[in-house]
Design a protein around this motif. Structure first.
Motif, PDB file in Angstrom:
ATOM      1  N   GLU A 190       0.821  -1.216   0.000  1.00  0.00           N
ATOM      2  CA  GLU A 190       0.000   0.000   0.000  1.00  0.00           C
ATOM      3  C   GLU A 190       0.854   1.265   0.000  1.00  0.00           C
ATOM      4  N   MET A 191       1.818   1.342   0.921  1.00  0.00           N
ATOM      5  CA  MET A 191       2.693   2.509   1.023  1.00  0.00           C
ATOM      6  C   MET A 191       3.899   2.285   0.111  1.00  0.00           C
ATOM      7  N   GLU A 192       3.701   2.571  -1.164  1.00  0.00           N
ATOM      8  CA  GLU A 192       4.689   2.220  -2.175  1.00  0.00           C
ATOM      9  C   GLU A 192       6.010   2.959  -1.990  1.00  0.00           C
ATOM     10  N   ASP A 193       5.976   4.152  -1.397  1.00  0.00           N
ATOM     11  CA  ASP A 193       7.193   4.941  -1.255  1.00  0.00           C
ATOM     12  C   ASP A 193       7.885   4.719   0.086  1.00  0.00           C
ATOM     13  N   TYR A 194       7.411   3.770   0.892  1.00  0.00           N
ATOM     14  CA  TYR A 194       8.002   3.569   2.217  1.00  0.00           C
ATOM     15  C   TYR A 194       9.441   3.076   2.104  1.00  0.00           C
ATOM     16  N   ARG A 195       9.701   2.155   1.206  1.00  0.00           N
ATOM     17  CA  ARG A 195      11.056   1.628   1.068  1.00  0.00           C
ATOM     18  C   ARG A 195      12.021   2.698   0.545  1.00  0.00           C
ATOM     19  N   SER A 196      11.592   3.419  -0.479  1.00  0.00           N
ATOM     20  CA  SER A 196      12.477   4.441  -1.048  1.00  0.00           C
ATOM     21  C   SER A 196      12.748   5.559  -0.046  1.00  0.00           C
ATOM     22  N   SER A 197      11.723   5.949   0.734  1.00  0.00           N
ATOM     23  CA  SER A 197      11.937   6.995   1.737  1.00  0.00           C
ATOM     24  C   SER A 197      12.864   6.503   2.848  1.00  0.00           C
ATOM     25  N   THR A 198      12.815   5.197   3.146  1.00  0.00           N
ATOM     26  CA  THR A 198      13.727   4.629   4.140  1.00  0.00           C
ATOM     27  C   THR A 198      15.163   4.674   3.638  1.00  0.00           C
ATOM     28  N   GLU A 199      15.364   4.384   2.356  1.00  0.00           N
ATOM     29  CA  GLU A 199      16.711   4.458   1.777  1.00  0.00           C
ATOM     30  C   GLU A 199      17.233   5.893   1.818  1.00  0.00           C
ATOM     31  N   GLN A 200      16.371   6.858   1.513  1.00  0.00           N
ATOM     32  CA  GLN A 200      16.775   8.258   1.597  1.00  0.00           C
ATOM     33  C   GLN A 200      17.136   8.627   3.027  1.00  0.00           C
ATOM     34  N   LEU A 201      16.327   8.147   3.973  1.00  0.00           N
ATOM     35  CA  LEU A 201      16.574   8.432   5.390  1.00  0.00           C
ATOM     36  C   LEU A 201      17.946   7.925   5.811  1.00  0.00           C
ATOM     37  N   LEU A 202      18.271   6.699   5.430  1.00  0.00           N
ATOM     38  CA  LEU A 202      19.559   6.118   5.810  1.00  0.00           C
ATOM     39  C   LEU A 202      20.715   6.847   5.133  1.00  0.00           C
ATOM     40  N   PHE A 203      20.539   7.193   3.857  1.00  0.00           N
ATOM     41  CA  PHE A 203      21.606   7.870   3.118  1.00  0.00           C
ATOM     42  C   PHE A 203      21.920   9.224   3.737  1.00  0.00           C
ATOM     43  N   LYS A 204      20.889  10.028   3.967  1.00  0.00           N
ATOM     44  CA  LYS A 204      21.104  11.369   4.519  1.00  0.00           C
ATOM     45  C   LYS A 204      21.564  11.299   5.974  1.00  0.00           C
ATOM     46  N   THR A 205      21.075  10.314   6.735  1.00  0.00           N
ATOM     47  CA  THR A 205      21.485  10.195   8.138  1.00  0.00           C
ATOM     48  C   THR A 205      22.968   9.890   8.250  1.00  0.00           C
ATOM     49  N   SER A 206      23.477   9.057   7.341  1.00  0.00           N
ATOM     50  CA  SER A 206      24.896   8.715   7.380  1.00  0.00           C
ATOM     51  C   SER A 206      25.764   9.924   7.080  1.00  0.00           C
ATOM     52  N   LEU A 207      25.225  10.892   6.347  1.00  0.00           N
ATOM     53  CA  LEU A 207      25.988  12.088   6.008  1.00  0.00           C
ATOM     54  C   LEU A 207      25.789  13.211   7.024  1.00  0.00           C
ATOM     55  N   ALA A 208      24.531  13.436   7.422  1.00  0.00           N
ATOM     56  CA  ALA A 208      24.221  14.578   8.280  1.00  0.00           C
ATOM     57  C   ALA A 208      24.274  14.241   9.759  1.00  0.00           C
ATOM     58  N   GLY A 209      24.217  12.946  10.098  1.00  0.00           N
ATOM     59  CA  GLY A 209      24.223  12.560  11.507  1.00  0.00           C
ATOM     60  C   GLY A 209      22.830  12.419  12.086  1.00  0.00           C
ATOM     61  N   SER A 210      21.833  13.016  11.430  1.00  0.00           N
ATOM     62  CA  SER A 210      20.447  12.929  11.895  1.00  0.00           C
ATOM     63  C   SER A 210      19.517  12.843  10.696  1.00  0.00           C
ATOM     64  N   GLY A 211      18.388  12.198  10.910  1.00  0.00           N
ATOM     65  CA  GLY A 211      17.347  12.126   9.895  1.00  0.00           C
ATOM     66  C   GLY A 211      16.034  11.831  10.590  1.00  0.00           C
ATOM     67  N   PHE A 212      14.932  12.188   9.977  1.00  0.00           N
ATOM     68  CA  PHE A 212      13.648  12.071  10.650  1.00  0.00           C
ATOM     69  C   PHE A 212      12.614  11.462   9.716  1.00  0.00           C
ATOM     70  N   ARG A 213      11.685  10.724  10.311  1.00  0.00           N
ATOM     71  CA  ARG A 213      10.562  10.148   9.571  1.00  0.00           C
ATOM     72  C   ARG A 213       9.275  10.722  10.146  1.00  0.00           C
ATOM     73  N   LYS A 214       8.448  11.243   9.272  1.00  0.00           N
ATOM     74  CA  LYS A 214       7.174  11.841   9.689  1.00  0.00           C
ATOM     75  C   LYS A 214       6.038  10.944   9.208  1.00  0.00           C
ATOM     76  N   ILE A 215       5.252  10.457  10.140  1.00  0.00           N
ATOM     77  CA  ILE A 215       4.156   9.543   9.819  1.00  0.00           C
ATOM     78  C   ILE A 215       2.830  10.189  10.222  1.00  0.00           C
ATOM     79  N   TYR A 216       1.892  10.207   9.323  1.00  0.00           N
ATOM     80  CA  TYR A 216       0.591  10.813   9.577  1.00  0.00           C
ATOM     81  C   TYR A 216      -0.446  10.153   8.678  1.00  0.00           C
ATOM     82  N   TYR A 217      -1.723  10.404   9.001  1.00  0.00           N
ATOM     83  CA  TYR A 217      -2.787   9.836   8.187  1.00  0.00           C
ATOM     84  C   TYR A 217      -3.090  10.775   7.029  1.00  0.00           C
TER      85      TYR A 217
END
Length: 276
Positions: A113-140
């Motif tokens: 259902e959430m087709e972009d969940y995997r790609s957003s997770t990859e972005q989160l990990l990539f940016k977190t490794s560079l910036a030191g922090s990353g955030f996920r926002k979940i809402y309805y």
């Protein structure tokens, strides 16, 4: 229920506090921007120490980042799915079947259902490794009739100085860049206040400008994006005070979410963030 003049003053104050928060982390932004150059994704012509000197940066940082993302994704997204249920207390047949239903549904939701969940997770990990922090926002998300999960990079999430965790934060701001049409749709469905904001001039911060430079994106393609500030803060509003059992104001500031158009300092939305 509040006067426009009072809302205008409130918006000006919050924008000023947001800019102070941005200034307090300026050194981090400068260091991050300098670090992005070390990714080695862009070849530059150099004249130092001599004309034609090598303009290549060794891609060791890129290699380490990609290796980190790959290894982390194997753990987060195994073949059985990203969700694994742990039961607490006494195990019964009914609880076991219930846990299996929860696990199966959650895995279906996140992978189908959430087709972009995997790609957003990859972005989160990539940016977190560079910036030191990353955030996920979940809402309805009403338009999709399902939960939505988006990645928020550290440069777009501004917290007040000295904050150690969000639960004790007195103020944090999600910086969103949205098209005029997106803002208009939110106004039509009643989520944003229906006010004329004029044409957007486009706005990017220094970190985004550096990303654009590295990826070859010109600022022209970014035109038409409007910067929206979603400020989570605590306020003691006159007429909406927290009251004790005897009806007297306690002076306690209550949590609110205020949405502001950064270009015009116009308040687009304001909602309480607490249970009545």
């Amino acid at each position: 229920f509040m006067e426009d003049s009072d809302l205008g003053v409130l918006a000006d104050e919050l924008v000023g506090l947001y800019e102070e928060d941005r200034t307090s982390r300026k050194d981090w932004e400068d260091t991050y921007i300098d670090g992005l150059t070390l990714l080695g994704v862009k070849v530059e012509d150099r004249t130092t120490p001599f004309d034609g000197a090598s303009g290549v940066t060794h891609p060791i940082l890129s290699e380490a980042t990609i290796r980190f993302v790959s290894q982390a994704m194997l753990e987060i997204f195994p073949a059985s799915g990203p969700v694994n249920v742990q039961m607490l207390g006494k195990h019964t047949e009914e609880k076991i079947k219930q846990s299996e239903r929860v696990q199966n549904y959650m895995n279906y939701l996140l992978t189908e259902e959430m087709e972009d969940y995997r790609s957003s997770t990859e972005q989160l990990l990539f940016k977190t490794s560079l910036a030191g922090s990353g955030f996920r926002k979940i809402y309805y998300e009403q338009s999709y009739d399902r939960p939505e999960s988006i990645f928020v990079p550290a440069e777009d999430f501004v917290v007040s100085y000295g904050v150690t965790d969000l639960s004790s934060s007195t103020r944090h701001t999600h910086v969103m860049r949205k098209t005029d049409n997106f803002v208009r749709k939110m106004q039509v469905n009643g989520f944003y206040k229906d006010v004329d904001l004029g044409e957007s001039t486009g706005d990017t911060d220094d970190v985004q400008t550096k990303y654009d430079d590295l990826t070859g994106v010109t600022e022209v393609t970014q035109g038409g994006l409007r910067t929206i500030l979603e400020v989570h803060t605590e306020l003691d509003l006159e007429g909406f005070e927290d009251k004790a059992e005897n009806g007297e104001p306690t002076g306690v500031a209550l949590p609110y979410v205020i949405t502001i158009d950064y270009q015009t300092n116009t308040r687009l939305g304001m909602r309480r963030n607490f249970e009545e």
